[in-house]
Design a protein around this motif. Structure first.
Motif, PDB file in Angstrom:
ATOM      1  N   SER A  81       4.257 -18.921   5.104  1.00 18.32           N
ATOM      2  CA  SER A  81       5.601 -18.516   5.531  1.00 18.32           C
ATOM      3  C   SER A  81       5.668 -18.435   7.054  1.00 18.32           C
ATOM      4  CB  SER A  81       5.983 -17.181   4.905  1.00 18.32           C
ATOM      5  OG  SER A  81       5.141 -16.171   5.370  1.00 18.32           O
ATOM      6  N   SER A  82       6.794 -18.823   7.603  1.00 16.75           N
ATOM      7  CA  SER A  82       6.959 -18.847   9.056  1.00 16.75           C
ATOM      8  C   SER A  82       7.755 -17.651   9.555  1.00 16.75           C
ATOM      9  CB  SER A  82       7.661 -20.136   9.469  1.00 16.75           C
ATOM     10  OG  SER A  82       8.920 -20.219   8.843  1.00 16.75           O
ATOM     11  N   LYS A  83       8.051 -16.712   8.673  1.00 20.43           N
ATOM     12  CA  LYS A  83       8.793 -15.507   9.065  1.00 20.43           C
ATOM     13  C   LYS A  83       8.009 -14.270   8.655  1.00 20.43           C
ATOM     14  CE  LYS A  83      13.337 -17.566   8.657  1.00 20.43           C
ATOM     15  NZ  LYS A  83      14.634 -17.498   7.989  1.00 20.43           N
ATOM     16  N   GLN A  84       8.331 -13.174   9.293  1.00 13.72           N
ATOM     17  CA  GLN A  84       7.701 -11.903   8.958  1.00 13.72           C
ATOM     18  C   GLN A  84       8.245 -11.431   7.610  1.00 13.72           C
ATOM     19  OE1 GLN A  84       8.329  -9.050  11.999  1.00 13.72           O
ATOM     20  NE2 GLN A  84       7.179  -7.446  10.987  1.00 13.72           N
ATOM     21  N   ARG A  85       7.344 -11.125   6.681  1.00  6.75           N
ATOM     22  CA  ARG A  85       7.768 -10.692   5.343  1.00  6.75           C
ATOM     23  C   ARG A  85       7.591  -9.193   5.185  1.00  6.75           C
ATOM     24  NH1 ARG A  85      11.173 -14.202   4.018  1.00  6.75           N
ATOM     25  NH2 ARG A  85      10.389 -16.274   4.439  1.00  6.75           N
ATOM     26  N   LYS A  86       8.606  -8.583   4.557  1.00  6.39           N
ATOM     27  CA  LYS A  86       8.590  -7.141   4.326  1.00  6.39           C
ATOM     28  C   LYS A  86       8.618  -6.871   2.835  1.00  6.39           C
ATOM     29  CE  LYS A  86      10.922  -6.075   8.630  1.00  6.39           C
ATOM     30  NZ  LYS A  86      12.053  -5.416   9.262  1.00  6.39           N
ATOM     31  N   CYS A  87       8.222  -5.668   2.464  1.00  6.78           N
ATOM     32  CA  CYS A  87       8.261  -5.239   1.072  1.00  6.78           C
ATOM     33  C   CYS A  87       9.719  -5.144   0.627  1.00  6.78           C
ATOM     34  CB  CYS A  87       7.564  -3.889   0.928  1.00  6.78           C
ATOM     35  SG  CYS A  87       7.587  -3.245  -0.753  1.00  6.78           S
ATOM     36  N   LYS A  88       9.985  -5.572  -0.598  1.00  9.92           N
ATOM     37  CA  LYS A  88      11.357  -5.558  -1.109  1.00  9.92           C
ATOM     38  C   LYS A  88      11.861  -4.144  -1.366  1.00  9.92           C
ATOM     39  CE  LYS A  88      10.240  -8.326  -4.471  1.00  9.92           C
ATOM     40  NZ  LYS A  88      10.288  -9.135  -5.697  1.00  9.92           N
ATOM     41  N   VAL A 145       0.825  -1.200   0.000  1.00 11.08           N
ATOM     42  CA  VAL A 145       0.000   0.000   0.000  1.00 11.08           C
ATOM     43  C   VAL A 145       0.863   1.256   0.000  1.00 11.08           C
ATOM     44  CG1 VAL A 145      -1.735   1.273   1.323  1.00 11.08           C
ATOM     45  CG2 VAL A 145      -1.867  -1.191   1.167  1.00 11.08           C
ATOM     46  N   VAL A 146       2.028   1.183   0.606  1.00 12.16           N
ATOM     47  CA  VAL A 146       2.897   2.352   0.751  1.00 12.16           C
ATOM     48  C   VAL A 146       3.526   2.742  -0.579  1.00 12.16           C
ATOM     49  CG1 VAL A 146       4.906   3.275   1.958  1.00 12.16           C
ATOM     50  CG2 VAL A 146       3.354   1.731   3.146  1.00 12.16           C
ATOM     51  N   CYS A 147       4.183   1.766  -1.255  1.00 13.71           N
ATOM     52  CA  CYS A 147       4.907   2.108  -2.488  1.00 13.71           C
ATOM     53  C   CYS A 147       4.209   1.612  -3.762  1.00 13.71           C
ATOM     54  CB  CYS A 147       6.333   1.566  -2.431  1.00 13.71           C
ATOM     55  SG  CYS A 147       6.432  -0.231  -2.417  1.00 13.71           S
ATOM     56  N   LYS A 148       3.074   0.915  -3.630  1.00 14.26           N
ATOM     57  CA  LYS A 148       2.256   0.445  -4.763  1.00 14.26           C
ATOM     58  C   LYS A 148       3.020  -0.516  -5.699  1.00 14.26           C
ATOM     59  CE  LYS A 148      -1.200   3.157  -3.744  1.00 14.26           C
ATOM     60  NZ  LYS A 148      -2.245   2.647  -2.926  1.00 14.26           N
ATOM     61  N   ARG A 149       3.908  -1.329  -5.152  1.00 13.93           N
ATOM     62  CA  ARG A 149       4.643  -2.291  -5.965  1.00 13.93           C
ATOM     63  C   ARG A 149       4.218  -3.711  -5.587  1.00 13.93           C
ATOM     64  NH1 ARG A 149      10.738  -0.294  -7.031  1.00 13.93           N
ATOM     65  NH2 ARG A 149      10.219   1.813  -7.684  1.00 13.93           N
ATOM     66  N   ALA A 150       4.366  -4.626  -6.549  1.00 18.76           N
ATOM     67  CA  ALA A 150       3.925  -6.008  -6.357  1.00 18.76           C
ATOM     68  C   ALA A 150       5.017  -6.834  -5.685  1.00 18.76           C
ATOM     69  CB  ALA A 150       3.564  -6.624  -7.693  1.00 18.76           C
ATOM     70  N   LYS A 207      -2.192  -4.439   7.367  1.00 22.31           N
ATOM     71  CA  LYS A 207      -2.932  -3.388   6.659  1.00 22.31           C
ATOM     72  C   LYS A 207      -2.131  -2.790   5.508  1.00 22.31           C
ATOM     73  CE  LYS A 207      -1.504   0.044  10.017  1.00 22.31           C
ATOM     74  NZ  LYS A 207      -1.933   1.007  11.006  1.00 22.31           N
ATOM     75  N   ASN A 208      -0.812  -3.073   5.446  1.00 21.26           N
ATOM     76  CA  ASN A 208       0.029  -2.557   4.368  1.00 21.26           C
ATOM     77  C   ASN A 208       0.006  -3.440   3.125  1.00 21.26           C
ATOM     78  OD1 ASN A 208       0.792  -0.457   6.006  1.00 21.26           O
ATOM     79  ND2 ASN A 208       2.625  -1.498   6.733  1.00 21.26           N
ATOM     80  N   CYS A 209      -0.733  -4.537   3.162  1.00 24.78           N
ATOM     81  CA  CYS A 209      -0.699  -5.523   2.080  1.00 24.78           C
ATOM     82  C   CYS A 209      -2.083  -5.668   1.434  1.00 24.78           C
ATOM     83  CB  CYS A 209      -0.251  -6.867   2.650  1.00 24.78           C
ATOM     84  SG  CYS A 209      -0.148  -8.177   1.444  1.00 24.78           S
ATOM     85  N   LEU A 210      -2.127  -5.593   0.110  1.00 26.05           N
ATOM     86  CA  LEU A 210      -3.351  -5.851  -0.646  1.00 26.05           C
ATOM     87  C   LEU A 210      -3.199  -7.159  -1.402  1.00 26.05           C
ATOM     88  CD1 LEU A 210      -4.267  -2.411  -2.217  1.00 26.05           C
ATOM     89  CD2 LEU A 210      -5.451  -3.600  -0.402  1.00 26.05           C
ATOM     90  N   PHE A 211      -4.202  -8.014  -1.304  1.00 20.73           N
ATOM     91  CA  PHE A 211      -4.194  -9.302  -1.993  1.00 20.73           C
ATOM     92  C   PHE A 211      -4.506  -9.083  -3.470  1.00 20.73           C
ATOM     93  CE2 PHE A 211      -6.647 -12.966  -3.486  1.00 20.73           C
ATOM     94  CZ  PHE A 211      -5.724 -13.969  -3.293  1.00 20.73           C
ATOM     95  N   ILE A 212      -3.640  -9.598  -4.363  1.00 23.90           N
ATOM     96  CA  ILE A 212      -3.869  -9.451  -5.803  1.00 23.90           C
ATOM     97  C   ILE A 212      -4.327 -10.766  -6.413  1.00 23.90           C
ATOM     98  CG2 ILE A 212      -2.817  -8.941  -8.028  1.00 23.90           C
ATOM     99  CD1 ILE A 212      -0.884  -7.102  -6.627  1.00 23.90           C
ATOM    100  N   ARG A 213      -3.501 -11.801  -6.276  1.00 22.20           N
ATOM    101  CA  ARG A 213      -3.777 -13.038  -6.985  1.00 22.20           C
ATOM    102  C   ARG A 213      -3.102 -14.205  -6.289  1.00 22.20           C
ATOM    103  NH1 ARG A 213      -1.698 -14.200 -13.099  1.00 22.20           N
ATOM    104  NH2 ARG A 213      -2.303 -16.346 -13.139  1.00 22.20           N
ATOM    105  N   ARG A 214      -3.736 -15.389  -6.364  1.00 21.76           N
ATOM    106  CA  ARG A 214      -3.177 -16.608  -5.809  1.00 21.76           C
ATOM    107  C   ARG A 214      -2.620 -17.457  -6.950  1.00 21.76           C
ATOM    108  NH1 ARG A 214      -4.056 -19.005  -0.843  1.00 21.76           N
ATOM    109  NH2 ARG A 214      -5.493 -17.326  -0.434  1.00 21.76           N
ATOM    110  N   PHE A 215      -1.370 -17.864  -6.829  1.00 18.64           N
ATOM    111  CA  PHE A 215      -0.710 -18.665  -7.855  1.00 18.64           C
ATOM    112  C   PHE A 215      -0.665 -20.118  -7.398  1.00 18.64           C
ATOM    113  CE2 PHE A 215       1.175 -14.442  -8.168  1.00 18.64           C
ATOM    114  CZ  PHE A 215       0.981 -14.164  -9.498  1.00 18.64           C
ATOM    115  N   THR A 216      -1.095 -21.040  -8.267  1.00 15.25           N
ATOM    116  CA  THR A 216      -0.970 -22.463  -7.969  1.00 15.25           C
ATOM    117  C   THR A 216       0.164 -23.019  -8.808  1.00 15.25           C
ATOM    118  OG1 THR A 216      -2.626 -22.946  -9.642  1.00 15.25           O
ATOM    119  CG2 THR A 216      -3.397 -22.744  -7.377  1.00 15.25           C
ATOM    120  N   ILE A 217       1.031 -23.763  -8.162  1.00 13.63           N
ATOM    121  CA  ILE A 217       2.172 -24.348  -8.854  1.00 13.63           C
ATOM    122  C   ILE A 217       1.935 -25.835  -8.992  1.00 13.63           C
ATOM    123  CG2 ILE A 217       4.627 -24.839  -8.682  1.00 13.63           C
ATOM    124  CD1 ILE A 217       4.967 -22.142  -7.384  1.00 13.63           C
TER     125      ILE A 217
END
Length: 99
Positions: free
Chosen positions: A62-69, A50-55, A87-97
Motif C-alpha cells: 500500500s502506498s498510503k498510511q493505513r489506520k485501524c477501522k 494492539v490497541v483494540c484487539k480487532r482484525a 508497533k500498533n500492528c501484529l502480523f496474523i496471516r498472509r493471504f494469497t489471491i
C-alpha cells in the motif's frame, strides 16, 4: 561461409540444471514477469490492532498510511515498495489471491 573458431569458444557445462523444469526456489528468485507462470509479489496481510484487539486486512504494497477501522490508530506506513508495520500492528496471516 566459414565460421571463425576464435569468436565461438567451446564452453563447458558446469551446472547441470534442467531449465525446462525449474525448482520452486529458482522461480521465487526470478522477477515476477520472468517466471514461467507470472504471479504478483504483493499479497493481502491479516493484522491485529494492539490497541483494540480487532482484525484488519491490509495490502502489502500500500502506498498510503493505513489506520485501524475501529480505533483509528496507525497500523502501516509506506516505505517505497512494501509498507512498514508500526508497533500498533501484529502480523496474523498472509493471504494469497489466485487470479
Amino acid at each position: 561461409m566459414t565460421m571463425d573458431t576464435k569468436k565461438f569458444k567451446a564452453r563447458k557445462l558446469t551446472d547441470f540444471r534442467d531449465l525446462s523444469f525449474p525448482t520452486i526456489e529458482m522461480e521465487k528468485i526470478k522477477h515476477k514477469l520472468k517466471r514461467i507462470i507470472p504471479s504478483p509479489d504483493s499479497t493481502f496481510i491479516g493484522s491485529e490492532c494492539v490497541v483494540c484487539k480487532r482484525a484488519n486486512l491490509i495490502f502489502s504494497h500500500s502506498s498510503k498510511q493505513r489506520k485501524c477501522k475501529f480505533c483509528y490508530s496507525v497500523l502501516t506506513r509506506p516505505k517505497g515498495g512494501k509498507c512498514l508495520t508500526t508497533k500498533n500492528c501484529l502480523f496474523i496471516r498472509r493471504f494469497t489471491i489466485i487470479w
